[in-house]
Design a protein around this motif. Structure first.
Motif, PDB file in Angstrom:
ATOM      1  N   PHE A  55      35.904  35.088  41.140  1.00 27.40           N
ATOM      2  CA  PHE A  55      35.931  35.413  42.568  1.00 27.40           C
ATOM      3  C   PHE A  55      35.462  36.851  42.735  1.00 27.40           C
ATOM      4  N   ALA A  60      37.112  38.099  50.483  1.00 24.39           N
ATOM      5  CA  ALA A  60      36.717  36.864  51.187  1.00 24.39           C
ATOM      6  C   ALA A  60      37.881  35.871  51.146  1.00 24.39           C
ATOM      7  N   ILE A  61      38.535  35.787  49.989  1.00 30.71           N
ATOM      8  CA  ILE A  61      39.690  34.875  49.879  1.00 30.71           C
ATOM      9  C   ILE A  61      40.778  35.301  50.857  1.00 30.71           C
ATOM     10  N   THR A 147      33.917  31.631  49.162  1.00 30.04           N
ATOM     11  CA  THR A 147      34.534  32.544  48.188  1.00 30.04           C
ATOM     12  C   THR A 147      33.810  32.460  46.843  1.00 30.04           C
ATOM     13  N   ASP A 232      42.398  29.584  47.063  1.00 29.20           N
ATOM     14  CA  ASP A 232      41.259  30.463  46.765  1.00 29.20           C
ATOM     15  C   ASP A 232      39.925  29.917  47.254  1.00 29.20           C
TER      16      ASP A 232
END
Ligand code: GN1
Ligand code: MG
Length: 358
Positions: A55, A60-61, A147, A232
């Motif tokens: 990630f 973004a998550i 993500t 996620d």
């Protein structure tokens, strides 16, 4: 085992090392997960380290989860959505020397399984993921960032596979000879996916993208679905991502690490329960085109997972952690056998779908 967690991380959430007990838990490939028990009051939490190699944009998550959490709070305040608990400074993640940590609520009296032993578990799990999609049916997917870009883009996964093949050592290619040939032979799944990809009534929805059975919590006594976890990859995608991964992980009594391929069989009652559970939430929302693709969802995800394990094997196993050198090849064999099971039972599975839809 020495866990070696820097006290600063705990302090960000108001804890210190002497007042907590930490235990590593979970079976996920990507993040490191700990059960944090506060010694004074017996309260428990999940502490998680986000894998930044996978990630690359942890914000973004956090932003996606926050946007969805706010929406759900406003529209369905009773829905249990296990969003991160903010730090003492109000941040959804704690950044620490290039690592990102988060604290999540621990949901008591629940279980997460790696395999299922009762079709009711399949029904309840599928219902939970279907419910999340239903509640977010009117959520504007454009608000969410991918993500992991291209995460479930089958064409791109196939390209990654052929690229890995062009770079792989002769030994790895020789070992995987049969699986490479099978993967190439199933390229028609990519073509089929592409023929639907841009259709109008095959919309982007908010998808969980990791609906395996270990990502849903069931009541430990009666297996009633409680909530989904591991958010996620909550991002825009097609419904086949979620329903497909349910088929990948609910139908067989053994998970992806099983090496005895004779055990890789699909169980029809679990298939029926999965489709019924999902449709109990989504039947009135899916478009006619989506309904046509119910069985395809399983082929799409199982094939993609086989490609991903095989690609990683050919790349020298740099993505999925392995316990022995050929494990990703064994996982590929497992997934290709599961895919074959779906094709062999195609007619009866489609009949079950029609029955569930009527
Ligand atoms: C990974 O980390 P985990 O176990 O939740 C992977 C999924 C795969 C799965 C296979 C970000 O999930 O896409 O389906 O392994 N997640 C990522 O078990 O790659
Ligand atoms: Mg995951």
């Amino acid at each position: 085992m020495e866990l070696n967690i820097d006290e600063d991380i705990l302090k960000a959430y108001g804890f210190t090392l002497d007042i907590v007990n930490l235990q590593q838990i979970g079976s996920g490939h990507i993040n490191r997960t700990y059960l944090l028990s506060a010694l004074q009051n017996d309260k428990q939490y999940i502490l998680q380290n986000i894998n930044v190699h996978v990630f690359k944009d942890p914000f973004a998550i956090a932003n996606n989860i926050e946007a969805v959490a706010d929406y759900l709070k406003a529209n369905n305040p009773d829905y249990l959505f296990p969003a991160p608990i903010p730090t003492l400074h109000g941040e959804l993640m704690f950044a620490h020397h290039g690592d990102y940590w988060r604290l999540l609520p621990f949901v008591a009296n629940t279980m997460a399984y790696d395999t299922l032993s009762d079709p009711k578990q399949a029904y309840e799990a599928a219902k939970q993921f279907g419910k999340l999609s239903r509640l977010l049916n009117h959520f504007d997917t454009a608000v969410l960032k991918p993500t992991i870009p291209g995460f479930h883009n089958l064409s791109w996964r196939y390209e990654q596979f052929t690229f890995a093949l062009s770079q792989a050592t002769a030994v790895l290619k020789q070992n995987a000879n049969h699986e490479i040939e099978t993967a190439l032979r199933h390229h028609f799944i990519v073509d089929y996916y592409k023929s639907y990809e841009h259709r109008k009534d095959f919309p982007n929805r908010v998808m969980h993208h990791d609906t395996k059975i270990s990502n849903v919590l069931l009541n430990e006594e009666d297996n009633t679905g409680i909530c989904v976890i591991d958010l996620d990859t909550l991002m825009p995608g097609k419904f086949i991502s979620d329903l497909g991964d349910m088929m990948r992980t609910y139908l067989c009594a053994y998970a992806e690490n099983e090496t005895d391929l004779n055990k890789i069989k699909i169980r029809l009652p679990y298939f029926k329960a999965t489709v019924e559970g999902y449709l109990s939430e989504m039947a009135n929302i899916l478009t006619p085109t989506e309904k046509e693709l119910i069985l395809f969802s399983g082929k799409y995800i199982i094939y993609m997972q086989a490609l991903r394990f095989l690609t990683d094997y050919l790349n020298g196993s740099i993505y999925y952690p392995i316990a022995y050198p050929t494990q990703n090849l064994d996982r590929t064999k497992n997934q290709l056998k599961l895919l074959n099971e779906l094709f062999e039972n195609e007619k009866i599975l489609q009949d079950i779908i029609e029955e569930c839809l009527s």
